[in-house]
Design a protein around this motif. Structure first.
Motif, short mmCIF file in Angstrom:
data_model
loop_
_atom_site.label_atom_id
_atom_site.label_comp_id
_atom_site.label_asym_id
_atom_site.label_seq_id
_atom_site.Cartn_x
_atom_site.Cartn_y
_atom_site.Cartn_z
N ILE A 328 0.86 -1.18 0.00
CA ILE A 328 0.00 0.00 0.00
C ILE A 328 0.90 1.23 0.00
CG2 ILE A 328 -1.84 1.24 1.19
CD1 ILE A 328 -2.54 -1.46 2.55
N LEU A 329 0.84 2.02 -1.06
CA LEU A 329 1.69 3.20 -1.22
C LEU A 329 0.85 4.45 -0.95
CD1 LEU A 329 3.35 0.98 -2.58
CD2 LEU A 329 3.90 2.61 -4.42
N ILE A 330 1.30 5.28 -0.02
CA ILE A 330 0.65 6.57 0.23
C ILE A 330 1.72 7.64 0.05
CG2 ILE A 330 -0.66 7.99 1.84
CD1 ILE A 330 -1.67 5.44 3.14
N SER A 331 1.58 8.40 -1.02
CA SER A 331 2.53 9.46 -1.34
C SER A 331 1.80 10.80 -1.26
CB SER A 331 3.13 9.25 -2.73
OG SER A 331 4.19 10.16 -2.98
N CYS A 332 2.56 11.88 -1.24
CA CYS A 332 1.98 13.20 -1.00
C CYS A 332 1.61 13.91 -2.31
CB CYS A 332 2.95 14.06 -0.20
SG CYS A 332 2.27 15.66 0.27
N VAL A 333 0.51 14.66 -2.28
CA VAL A 333 0.10 15.42 -3.45
C VAL A 333 1.20 16.38 -3.89
CG1 VAL A 333 -1.08 17.13 -1.99
CG2 VAL A 333 -1.69 16.93 -4.40
N GLY A 334 1.98 16.90 -2.94
CA GLY A 334 3.08 17.80 -3.30
C GLY A 334 4.13 17.12 -4.15
N ARG A 335 4.41 15.86 -3.88
CA ARG A 335 5.36 15.11 -4.70
C ARG A 335 4.83 14.95 -6.12
NH1 ARG A 335 9.06 12.06 -1.52
NH2 ARG A 335 9.24 10.50 -3.16
N ARG A 336 3.52 14.71 -6.23
CA ARG A 336 2.95 14.55 -7.56
C ARG A 336 3.03 15.85 -8.36
NH1 ARG A 336 -3.06 12.64 -9.73
NH2 ARG A 336 -2.25 12.21 -11.82
N LEU A 337 2.79 16.98 -7.70
CA LEU A 337 2.85 18.25 -8.40
C LEU A 337 4.26 18.56 -8.89
CD1 LEU A 337 0.53 20.45 -6.16
CD2 LEU A 337 0.00 19.45 -8.38
N VAL A 338 5.26 18.12 -8.13
CA VAL A 338 6.64 18.35 -8.54
C VAL A 338 7.06 17.38 -9.64
CG1 VAL A 338 9.05 18.21 -7.78
CG2 VAL A 338 7.36 19.34 -6.34
N LEU A 339 6.75 16.10 -9.48
CA LEU A 339 7.18 15.09 -10.44
C LEU A 339 6.44 15.18 -11.77
CD1 LEU A 339 7.49 12.07 -7.99
CD2 LEU A 339 9.37 13.23 -9.15
N LYS A 340 5.20 15.67 -11.75
CA LYS A 340 4.40 15.85 -12.97
C LYS A 340 4.38 14.57 -13.80
CE LYS A 340 5.18 20.83 -13.01
NZ LYS A 340 5.75 22.00 -13.73
N GLN A 341 4.81 14.64 -15.05
CA GLN A 341 4.72 13.47 -15.93
C GLN A 341 5.67 12.35 -15.52
OE1 GLN A 341 5.93 16.42 -16.78
NE2 GLN A 341 7.71 16.26 -18.15
N LEU A 342 6.57 12.62 -14.60
CA LEU A 342 7.50 11.59 -14.11
C LEU A 342 6.97 10.89 -12.86
CD1 LEU A 342 10.88 13.52 -14.49
CD2 LEU A 342 9.87 11.90 -16.09
N VAL A 343 5.74 11.18 -12.47
CA VAL A 343 5.24 10.69 -11.18
C VAL A 343 5.26 9.16 -11.09
CG1 VAL A 343 2.80 10.69 -11.89
CG2 VAL A 343 3.41 10.96 -9.46
N GLU A 344 5.01 8.48 -12.22
CA GLU A 344 4.98 7.02 -12.15
C GLU A 344 6.36 6.41 -11.90
OE1 GLU A 344 2.95 5.75 -15.67
OE2 GLU A 344 0.95 6.12 -14.81
N GLU A 345 7.39 7.21 -12.08
CA GLU A 345 8.73 6.69 -11.83
C GLU A 345 8.94 6.35 -10.36
OE1 GLU A 345 12.13 8.52 -13.50
OE2 GLU A 345 11.20 8.87 -15.47
N GLU A 346 8.30 7.10 -9.45
CA GLU A 346 8.48 6.78 -8.03
C GLU A 346 7.73 5.51 -7.66
OE1 GLU A 346 7.37 9.48 -5.01
OE2 GLU A 346 5.25 9.56 -5.53
N VAL A 347 6.68 5.17 -8.40
CA VAL A 347 5.99 3.90 -8.19
C VAL A 347 6.77 2.75 -8.82
CG1 VAL A 347 3.81 2.67 -8.46
CG2 VAL A 347 3.79 5.14 -8.15
N GLU A 348 7.35 3.01 -9.98
CA GLU A 348 8.11 1.97 -10.67
C GLU A 348 9.35 1.55 -9.89
OE1 GLU A 348 8.82 3.76 -14.44
OE2 GLU A 348 6.78 3.38 -15.19
N VAL A 349 10.01 2.50 -9.20
CA VAL A 349 11.19 2.11 -8.43
C VAL A 349 10.79 1.25 -7.23
CG1 VAL A 349 12.59 4.07 -9.16
CG2 VAL A 349 11.26 4.24 -7.04
N VAL A 350 9.59 1.50 -6.68
CA VAL A 350 9.10 0.64 -5.60
C VAL A 350 8.87 -0.77 -6.13
CG1 VAL A 350 7.19 0.24 -4.00
CG2 VAL A 350 8.07 2.56 -4.32
N ARG A 351 8.24 -0.89 -7.29
CA ARG A 351 8.05 -2.20 -7.91
C ARG A 351 9.40 -2.89 -8.14
NH1 ARG A 351 4.63 -5.92 -8.04
NH2 ARG A 351 2.92 -4.84 -9.06
N GLY A 352 10.38 -2.14 -8.58
CA GLY A 352 11.70 -2.71 -8.83
C GLY A 352 12.33 -3.31 -7.59
#
Length: 393
Positions: A328-352
């Protein structure tokens, strides 16, 4: 397995009755077919729901009707995580069938923010049992003081791990809700207790923001409202660092959180702005800013944010030293606003880090609840990637 004894042949059957998980990403066009595809006898449903999803009531009514004995809970989001995708206008639905773990859900309506500590105590008292292994808490994101809520929970559950987060509604900061079976309720906090020694839980929370500027002393504050830094109006000082972004407050505050510590030896916590008050020049945060604490402004570094998510996954995995069934991943809306189109990369590294076995669900929040690591106390965080892993053995 065949075991030879002196006089008997004994056959033993390995116990493979572990938890089962089914993960669905539901749209308004496919929700009926999605619910019909659930093929496990789930006793828990977690739903992380976009506030823009228009058919939530219909979906909840159908789910309650088809699974009357299951616990159904979740919250509104600032983005739904399902597998390695981050979406909007969807529901990330996770059906979970525990084989050996008992569950108990309690809820508390909160009349005002200053009752948050009391609400945490009430949830902790109602969930407590000698075999309580873990608690997941989901809370209204705008009418609850998350730091006081966590303090109340810890006062009643000092030896129980607690994770969770605050509901969101995109970056609007208007209205959030918690799912209580077939209802969407604001000013509500849910506590979900997991009982038994067969449940294995991992958890961690990491950030990845850079601090800059000088450290300032909090000279006047009340709980989560900051009035003065170094004897000067807090909002005036904060705006001086933001430049043109100051006119976009409070939403632009998500890009510039504060790092806060109470002592030199303490790991700093991150605090994000919820509201500003021009009249008294104050800032309201998602968590408390105690007087005599020290704060510094922070800004984003995209590579460090993604590295922070990776570090969180490494730490969560180390707690159990084996693969899990659900993350269960709970990340902050502020991180999403900063990462923008790269936001899925922080989920992909968790999967990795966690590998291909676990199902992944989660949401973008207004605050994250977790210990930093295995031997740390639970805290309210902002701007972190918080991970909870669950499996049965």
């Amino acid at each position: 397995m065949l075991i030879l004894s002196d006089e008997l042949l004994i056959f033993t059957i390995p116990n493979n009755s572990f938890m089962k998980v089914q993960q669905l990403s539901i749209t308004q066009d496919n929700w009926i077919e999605s619910l019909e595809s659930i093929n496990i006898d789930a006793n828990l449903f977690l739903l992380f729901v976009s506030p823009e999803f228009k058919l939530t009531k219909e979906l909840l009514s159908s789910l309650v009707k088809s699974h009357p004995n299951a616990i159904i809970t979740g919250c509104s989001t600032a983005g739904e995580i399902s597998d390695v995708t981050v979406k909007d206008k969807t529901i990330s639905l996770t059906a979970i069938q525990f084989q050996k773990t008992n569950l108990n859900k309690v809820s508390v309506k909160i009349k005002s923010m200053d009752r948050s500590f009391e609400a945490g105590q009430k949830i902790g008292s109602q969930l407590y049992s000698t075999d309580l292994k873990h608690v997941i808490v989901l809370s209204d994101g705008l009418n609850v003081n998350g730091a006081d809520l966590v303090s109340g929970l810890k006062s009643k559950l000092p030896n129980v791990s607690i994770t969770g987060g605050l509901a969101a509604d995109g970056s609007a900061f208007d209205k959030t809700y918690i799912i209580e079976n077939n209802e969407m309720c604001d000013k509500t906090i849910i506590g979900l207790g997991f009982y038994g020694e067969d449940l294995k839980v991992g958890f961690s929370s990491r950030g990845g923001w850079n601090s800059f500027g000088i450290e300032r002393l909090v000279t006047k504050s009340h709980k989560n409202v900051l009035f003065e830094l170094d004897g000067l109006p807090a909002l005036e000082i904060y705006k001086s660092f933001l430049g043109d972004e100051a006119q976009n407050l409070p939403s632009s505050g998500l890009l510039f959180p504060l790092s806060m510590r109470n002592s030199e030896n303490e790991t700093p916590l991150v605090r994000t702005i919820l509201a500003v008050n021009e009249e008294d020049q104050s800032l309201t945060f998602a968590g408390n800013i105690p007087q005599k604490s020290y704060v510094r402004l922070m800004k984003a570094n995209i590579d460090r944010l993604i590295d922070g998510a990776e570090d969180s996954a490494i730490s969560a995995k180390q707690h159990v030293n084996e693969s899990c069934e659900l993350a269960i991943l709970i990340s902050c809306v502020g991180r999403r606003l900063v990462l923008k189109q790269l936001v899925e990369e922080e989920v992909e590294v968790v999967r990795g880090i966690l590998g291909n076995k676990p199902k992944i669900t989660g949401f973008y929040s207004y605050g994250e609840i977790a210990p930093f690591g295995e031997f740390s106390p639970c805290e309210l965080h902002n701007q972190t990637m918080t991970i909870t892993t669950l499996s049965e053995c």
